[in-house]
Design a protein around this motif. Structure first.
Motif, short mmCIF file in Angstrom:
data_model
loop_
_atom_site.label_atom_id
_atom_site.label_comp_id
_atom_site.label_asym_id
_atom_site.label_seq_id
_atom_site.Cartn_x
_atom_site.Cartn_y
_atom_site.Cartn_z
N LEU A 135 50.62 56.00 26.69
CA LEU A 135 51.60 55.09 25.77
C LEU A 135 50.97 54.19 25.50
O LEU A 135 50.04 53.47 25.88
CB LEU A 135 52.96 55.17 26.29
CG LEU A 135 52.97 55.02 28.14
CD1 LEU A 135 52.65 53.65 28.53
CD2 LEU A 135 54.44 55.45 28.75
N ALA A 136 51.98 53.31 24.56
CA ALA A 136 51.17 52.04 24.19
C ALA A 136 51.20 51.00 25.06
O ALA A 136 49.89 50.17 24.99
CB ALA A 136 52.23 51.45 22.89
N SER A 137 51.76 50.88 26.29
CA SER A 137 51.53 49.74 27.26
C SER A 137 50.68 50.32 28.41
O SER A 137 50.81 49.66 29.15
CB SER A 137 52.94 49.32 27.70
OG SER A 137 53.68 50.72 28.25
N GLU A 138 49.98 51.19 28.06
CA GLU A 138 49.29 51.99 29.28
C GLU A 138 48.17 50.99 29.78
O GLU A 138 47.70 51.11 31.05
CB GLU A 138 48.25 53.09 28.69
CG GLU A 138 47.30 52.81 27.61
CD GLU A 138 46.95 54.23 27.15
OE1 GLU A 138 45.88 54.44 26.87
OE2 GLU A 138 47.68 55.30 27.44
N GLY A 139 47.85 49.83 29.27
CA GLY A 139 47.08 48.76 29.78
C GLY A 139 47.68 47.90 30.74
O GLY A 139 47.00 47.00 31.57
N GLY A 153 55.91 59.22 26.24
CA GLY A 153 54.56 58.92 25.67
C GLY A 153 54.11 60.02 24.53
O GLY A 153 55.13 61.07 24.07
N VAL A 154 52.98 59.90 24.02
CA VAL A 154 52.68 60.93 23.11
C VAL A 154 52.21 62.20 23.22
O VAL A 154 52.20 63.00 22.69
CB VAL A 154 51.33 60.13 22.27
CG1 VAL A 154 51.95 58.74 21.70
CG2 VAL A 154 50.21 59.95 23.17
N PHE A 376 60.29 56.86 13.45
CA PHE A 376 59.08 57.38 13.60
C PHE A 376 59.19 57.94 15.16
O PHE A 376 60.21 57.75 15.84
CB PHE A 376 57.85 56.37 13.24
CG PHE A 376 58.03 55.24 14.45
CD1 PHE A 376 57.14 55.19 15.65
CD2 PHE A 376 58.93 54.23 14.54
CE1 PHE A 376 57.49 54.11 16.45
CE2 PHE A 376 59.19 53.16 15.26
CZ PHE A 376 58.32 53.07 16.39
N GLY A 377 58.29 58.62 15.56
CA GLY A 377 58.14 59.06 16.83
C GLY A 377 57.63 60.36 17.26
O GLY A 377 56.92 61.17 16.19
N ALA A 423 65.88 58.68 25.42
CA ALA A 423 64.79 59.63 25.19
C ALA A 423 63.81 59.46 26.45
O ALA A 423 63.41 60.00 27.27
CB ALA A 423 64.25 60.01 23.88
N GLU A 424 63.24 58.33 26.54
CA GLU A 424 62.13 57.96 27.06
C GLU A 424 62.13 56.62 27.71
O GLU A 424 61.28 56.26 28.70
CB GLU A 424 60.82 58.24 26.60
CG GLU A 424 60.42 57.36 25.22
CD GLU A 424 59.33 57.73 24.89
OE1 GLU A 424 58.28 58.46 25.30
OE2 GLU A 424 58.64 56.92 23.69
#
Length: 468
Positions: A135-139, A153-154, A376-377, A423-424
């Motif tokens: 996901l976008a915040s994985e860092g 996540g994706v 989007f998603g 959802a997440e």
């Protein structure tokens, strides 16, 4: 009962019971969530060095009736990590970041709750394996928080949510006892599943301190394409075609509005189409060694074109081009942030309901107000980010008094079609009222009974998920 504040005297008493370095400076880095919606408070920020010290802190909080808010990477978007005006113990897992063990032959990795997701991915990769949560915040996001919120996540389409990626948990319960559940078993049919009870509980039933995580073989060949589709219904048909061919890891729906936001803010991404389409999809494949993802994506494009579902597309010819296509999708949230949303909605729907929802809910919203919708998603698992923005030239501040009513239109439309308002991202504090309005009464009563049984003093993240 609800946990109370940590007074200065209690803070001094707590400091005498924990290790040197465990007490951290209280700063905005711990108290502000990413969207600026919530500002938390803390009587103390405590960063234990190990599970026993976590247990010691929880026992102290239990004995003195002090609220505890677990804190991972601070990336949550629903206020679950922020408790305003209560001065709780903010319990950070940042020092507990070890990868305790990797078992490549078992496809298992054991990580502490403070391990950053990107580091877990790297440890799996170094062992020749894949940890697919992405996901976008994985860092910055940490495993404890990701499990506590059952992050998605994706790659949910292929590998499942965080819940499906966890085999066992070590955790500290509200009475300060340690749950030693770091099993590496695929089958363990021994009564109540406390692991799944704690996953998604957002720190209201205990503190996750470590987890046994599922690994997978790394794909031998990967491919990515962005395809212009006729609309959400065509995208859903194309998803079915792609799944029939096999190997689909992600299938993302992107509206033209999101692409226009990227253009308007001149964000550093390379858009693949000269003329921005109304709708497109990002398809990601992971195939075994020797597979031909580019060829499979070409066949998908041809089949979709013949069926009138696809009109244009770009297939990545290199790893650099794959990253460029994914950068378009992953930068949309930043464009949204710069635009300024009236209301952000993290919703899920049965797949067949997605096209009808987008059309019907959009019509209701446009009838109620002048606005822009960026939808989007993760179409592959029915998760949409259905976000509302003011028209060009106007600000979100002008819609402050109408935001709740507009969000209610979305939530009602979701409920009518058997979907979920969360959802997440979880419930946190932001969506407590929606939980009360749309939650099943029997489920809510059972959740309250579990909370009261495990946390009778009400110290664990009070106000989150169920409210006060």
């Amino acid at each position: 009962m609800t946990g109370g504040p940590l007074t200065p005297d209690l803070r001094d008493a707590l400091a005498g019971q924990i290790s040197v370095g465990a007490l951290r400076e209280v700063s905005d880095a711990y108290l502000c969530e990413p969207r600026g919606t919530w500002q938390g408070s803390a009587g103390a920020v405590v960063a234990p060095r190990d599970t026993e010290e976590v247990a010691k802190v929880i026992r102290f909080a239990r004995d003195h009736g002090v609220a505890v808010v677990p804190w991972g990477g601070g990336t949550g978007l629903v206020g679950g990590q922020t408790l305003p005006n209560a001065a709780p113990i903010l319990l950070s897992l940042e020092r507990m970041h070890a990868i305790r063990a990797v078992y490549p032959d078992e496809n298992v990795l054991v990580a502490e709750a403070g391990a950053i997701l990107a580091d877990v991915q790297a440890a799996a990769r170094d062992a020749g394996r894949l940890f697919p949560l992405s996901l976008a915040s994985e860092g910055t996001a940490r495993m404890g928080g990701l499990l506590a919120t059952n992050a998605g996540g994706v790659n949910v389409l292929r590998y499942g949510n965080a819940r499906e990626l966890c085999l066992g948990l070590e955790a500290v319960l509200p009475d300060g006892s340690i749950l030693h559940g770091l099993r590496r078993l695929r089958k363990d049919n021994t009564g109540y599943d406390l692991r799944n009870l704690l996953i998604g509980a957002e720190g209201t039933l205990g503190v996750i301190t470590a987890a046994s995580l599922r690994l997978f073989p790394q794909p031998g060949a990967e491919g990515t394409a962005m395809l212009v589709v006729d609309g959400p219904r065509a995208a859903l048909s194309l998803l079915a075609r792609a799944q029939a061919m096999g190997g689909v890891s992600a299938f993302e729906l992107i509206s033209g509005q999101g692409l226009r936001f990227l253009r308007d803010h001149a964000l550093p991404v390379r858009q693949p189409f000269d003329d921005i389409p109304d709708w497109c999809v990002l398809v990601d494949l992971g195939l075994p060694e020797g597979g031909d993802p580019a060829g499979q994506l070409e066949r998908l494009f041809e089949a979709g074109f013949e069926a009138g579902e696809v009109s244009d597309g770009v297939i990545a010819q290199s790893e650099a081009q794959r990253h460029e296509l994914w950068a378009v999708r992953e930068t949309i949230p930043e464009a949204n942030k710069r635009t300024g949303a009236i209301a952000s909605n993290d919703i899920s729907l049965p797949l067949s309901e997605v096209p009808g929802f987008i059309e019907a809910c959009g019509a209701r919203l446009h009838a109620a107000a002048e606005l822009r919708i960026n939808c989007f998603g993760h179409l592959g698992d029915g998760n949409l980010h259905f976000n509302l923005f003011p028209p060009e030239g106007r600000s979100k501040a002008e819609y402050r008094d109408r935001a709740a009513d507009l969000r209610r239109i979305v939530d009602d439309a979701v409920a009518e079609r058997g979907g979920s308002f969360s959802a997440e991202h979880g419930v946190g504090r932001l969506k407590v009222e929606q939980m009360r309005r749309y939650g099943d009464p029997a489920k809510l009563a059972a959740m309250r009974a579990i909370k009261d049984a495990l946390d009778p003093a009400g110290i664990m993240n009070p106000g989150a998920v169920l409210g006060d």
